[in-house]
Motif scaffolding. Structure first.
Motif, PDB file in Angstrom:
ATOM      1  N   ILE A  27     -38.527  37.087  -3.646  1.00 60.81           N
ATOM      2  CA  ILE A  27     -39.446  37.401  -4.739  1.00 60.81           C
ATOM      3  C   ILE A  27     -39.388  36.328  -5.822  1.00 60.81           C
ATOM      4  N   ASP A  28     -38.186  35.923  -6.199  1.00 66.65           N
ATOM      5  CA  ASP A  28     -38.024  34.887  -7.218  1.00 66.65           C
ATOM      6  C   ASP A  28     -38.720  33.598  -6.788  1.00 66.65           C
ATOM      7  N   GLU A  29     -38.558  33.223  -5.540  1.00 66.28           N
ATOM      8  CA  GLU A  29     -39.165  31.978  -5.049  1.00 66.28           C
ATOM      9  C   GLU A  29     -40.685  32.055  -5.067  1.00 66.28           C
ATOM     10  N   ILE A  30     -41.246  33.154  -4.621  1.00 68.15           N
ATOM     11  CA  ILE A  30     -42.707  33.290  -4.616  1.00 68.15           C
ATOM     12  C   ILE A  30     -43.235  33.239  -6.043  1.00 68.15           C
ATOM     13  N   LYS A  31     -42.570  33.913  -6.969  1.00 66.06           N
ATOM     14  CA  LYS A  31     -42.997  33.906  -8.375  1.00 66.06           C
ATOM     15  C   LYS A  31     -43.001  32.499  -8.961  1.00 66.06           C
ATOM     16  N   GLN A  32     -42.123  31.626  -8.482  1.00 67.87           N
ATOM     17  CA  GLN A  32     -42.066  30.253  -8.986  1.00 67.87           C
ATOM     18  C   GLN A  32     -43.283  29.433  -8.569  1.00 67.87           C
ATOM     19  N   HIS A  33     -43.969  29.885  -7.490  1.00 67.42           N
ATOM     20  CA  HIS A  33     -45.082  29.103  -6.940  1.00 67.42           C
ATOM     21  C   HIS A  33     -46.454  29.726  -7.153  1.00 67.42           C
ATOM     22  N   VAL A  34     -46.506  31.041  -7.314  1.00 60.97           N
ATOM     23  CA  VAL A  34     -47.787  31.731  -7.409  1.00 60.97           C
ATOM     24  C   VAL A  34     -47.695  32.840  -8.450  1.00 60.97           C
ATOM     25  N   GLY A  35     -48.705  32.933  -9.259  1.00 66.17           N
ATOM     26  CA  GLY A  35     -48.776  34.026 -10.213  1.00 66.17           C
ATOM     27  C   GLY A  35     -49.686  35.123  -9.687  1.00 66.17           C
ATOM     28  N   ASN A  36     -49.780  36.185 -10.417  1.00 67.26           N
ATOM     29  CA  ASN A  36     -50.694  37.278 -10.104  1.00 67.26           C
ATOM     30  C   ASN A  36     -50.459  37.878  -8.713  1.00 67.26           C
ATOM     31  N   ILE A  37     -49.191  38.076  -8.373  1.00 64.41           N
ATOM     32  CA  ILE A  37     -48.809  38.715  -7.105  1.00 64.41           C
ATOM     33  C   ILE A  37     -48.188  40.061  -7.445  1.00 64.41           C
ATOM     34  N   THR A  38     -48.567  41.063  -6.696  1.00 61.05           N
ATOM     35  CA  THR A  38     -47.918  42.361  -6.808  1.00 61.05           C
ATOM     36  C   THR A  38     -46.958  42.490  -5.631  1.00 61.05           C
ATOM     37  N   PHE A  39     -45.717  42.782  -5.926  1.00 61.10           N
ATOM     38  CA  PHE A  39     -44.713  42.974  -4.881  1.00 61.10           C
ATOM     39  C   PHE A  39     -44.475  44.460  -4.687  1.00 61.10           C
ATOM     40  N   ILE A  40     -44.470  44.871  -3.429  1.00 67.56           N
ATOM     41  CA  ILE A  40     -44.072  46.224  -3.073  1.00 67.56           C
ATOM     42  C   ILE A  40     -42.807  46.052  -2.241  1.00 67.56           C
ATOM     43  N   ARG A  41     -41.703  46.549  -2.759  1.00 67.79           N
ATOM     44  CA  ARG A  41     -40.411  46.353  -2.087  1.00 67.79           C
ATOM     45  C   ARG A  41     -39.881  47.680  -1.568  1.00 67.79           C
ATOM     46  N   ARG A  42     -39.443  47.631  -0.324  1.00 62.92           N
ATOM     47  CA  ARG A  42     -38.805  48.781   0.295  1.00 62.92           C
ATOM     48  C   ARG A  42     -37.483  48.320   0.892  1.00 62.92           C
ATOM     49  N   THR A  43     -36.445  49.089   0.645  1.00 61.15           N
ATOM     50  CA  THR A  43     -35.132  48.798   1.205  1.00 61.15           C
ATOM     51  C   THR A  43     -34.770  49.932   2.141  1.00 61.15           C
ATOM     52  N   VAL A  44     -34.347  49.567   3.336  1.00 61.07           N
ATOM     53  CA  VAL A  44     -33.989  50.528   4.377  1.00 61.07           C
ATOM     54  C   VAL A  44     -32.528  50.307   4.766  1.00 61.07           C
ATOM     55  N   PRO A  45     -31.915  51.266   5.471  1.00 62.06           N
ATOM     56  CA  PRO A  45     -30.493  51.116   5.811  1.00 62.06           C
ATOM     57  C   PRO A  45     -30.187  49.910   6.699  1.00 62.06           C
ATOM     58  N   GLY A  46     -30.868  49.796   7.827  1.00 52.12           N
ATOM     59  CA  GLY A  46     -30.488  48.767   8.785  1.00 52.12           C
ATOM     60  C   GLY A  46     -31.672  48.011   9.357  1.00 52.12           C
ATOM     61  N   ILE A  47     -31.346  47.031  10.170  1.00 47.31           N
ATOM     62  CA  ILE A  47     -32.339  46.099  10.687  1.00 47.31           C
ATOM     63  C   ILE A  47     -33.376  46.772  11.591  1.00 47.31           C
ATOM     64  N   LYS A  48     -32.962  47.802  12.332  1.00 46.13           N
ATOM     65  CA  LYS A  48     -33.921  48.476  13.211  1.00 46.13           C
ATOM     66  C   LYS A  48     -34.918  49.330  12.434  1.00 46.13           C
ATOM     67  N   ASP A  49     -34.676  49.527  11.133  1.00 37.57           N
ATOM     68  CA  ASP A  49     -35.610  50.270  10.287  1.00 37.57           C
ATOM     69  C   ASP A  49     -36.712  49.370   9.718  1.00 37.57           C
ATOM     70  N   LEU A  50     -36.555  48.071   9.857  1.00 36.87           N
ATOM     71  CA  LEU A  50     -37.527  47.139   9.279  1.00 36.87           C
ATOM     72  C   LEU A  50     -38.930  47.242   9.874  1.00 36.87           C
ATOM     73  N   PRO A  51     -39.097  47.407  11.198  1.00 38.63           N
ATOM     74  CA  PRO A  51     -40.463  47.423  11.739  1.00 38.63           C
ATOM     75  C   PRO A  51     -41.349  48.527  11.159  1.00 38.63           C
ATOM     76  N   VAL A  52     -40.878  49.752  11.133  1.00 39.88           N
ATOM     77  CA  VAL A  52     -41.738  50.822  10.618  1.00 39.88           C
ATOM     78  C   VAL A  52     -41.943  50.682   9.110  1.00 39.88           C
ATOM     79  N   ALA A  53     -40.917  50.264   8.385  1.00 38.23           N
ATOM     80  CA  ALA A  53     -41.082  50.069   6.947  1.00 38.23           C
ATOM     81  C   ALA A  53     -42.106  48.964   6.666  1.00 38.23           C
ATOM     82  N   SER A  54     -42.061  47.896   7.451  1.00 38.74           N
ATOM     83  CA  SER A  54     -43.020  46.802   7.288  1.00 38.74           C
ATOM     84  C   SER A  54     -44.431  47.271   7.616  1.00 38.74           C
TER      85      SER A  54
END
Length: 152
Positions: A20-47
């Motif tokens: 997020i910090d890196e993207i903010k350094q290069h582009v403005g006017n971005i809305t970030f939606i962040r989701r944190t899940v327990p483990g790596i196998k949870d990433l596909p459905v969360a994404s």
């Protein structure tokens, strides 16, 4: 523009914050939606949910599989799930995995995770806003997190 950031509690570095910090350094006017899940196998459905329910135009899925064989299997399964989610939604999900055994020591692992998250965030910016810059890097042996190897 909405960018989805999906990360895990299993990871030992907060790669989502670096992305997020890196993207903010290069582009403005971005809305970030962040989701944190327990483990790596949870990433596909969360994404996938970030795309379908939150209308994100692109997602970064960040995770840190452990060093054991079962962790590598889980990472492969998660990667396959992320590919399926991309195909189902016709939306890019940038997979940003750092395997714990990639680091020579904790300090190196931390630096690798931060570098990889930031360099993939730069790729996201290029893909969405500067496609000509990404095209110029084709065949250049670019590596995220470690030094580039260059073309042959």
């Amino acid at each position: 523009m909405k960018v989805g950031i999906c990360d895990t509690t299993f990871a030992r570095v907060d790669m989502g914050a670096h992305a997020i910090d890196e993207i903010k350094q290069h582009v403005g006017n971005i809305t970030f939606i962040r989701r944190t899940v327990p483990g790596i196998k949870d990433l596909p459905v969360a994404s996938k949910k970030l795309i379908e329910e939150e209308n994100c135009e692109i997602v970064m899925a960040l995770g840190m599989p452990g060093p054991q064989e079962k962790d590598k299997v889980c990472a492969h399964e998660a990667s396959t799930g992320l590919i399926q989610a991309q195909l189902m939604t016709n939306t890019h999900i940038l997979e940003v995995f750092v395997h714990e055994d990639e680091g020579e020591n904790p300090k190196d692992l931390r630096q690798l995770a931060e570098n990889r998250a930031r360099e993939h965030a730069q790729n996201l910016v290029k893909m969405m806003f500067k496609p000509d810059a990404m095209r110029k890097e084709a065949g250049m042996g670019m590596r995220e997190g470690r030094p580039d190897v260059g073309p042959v």
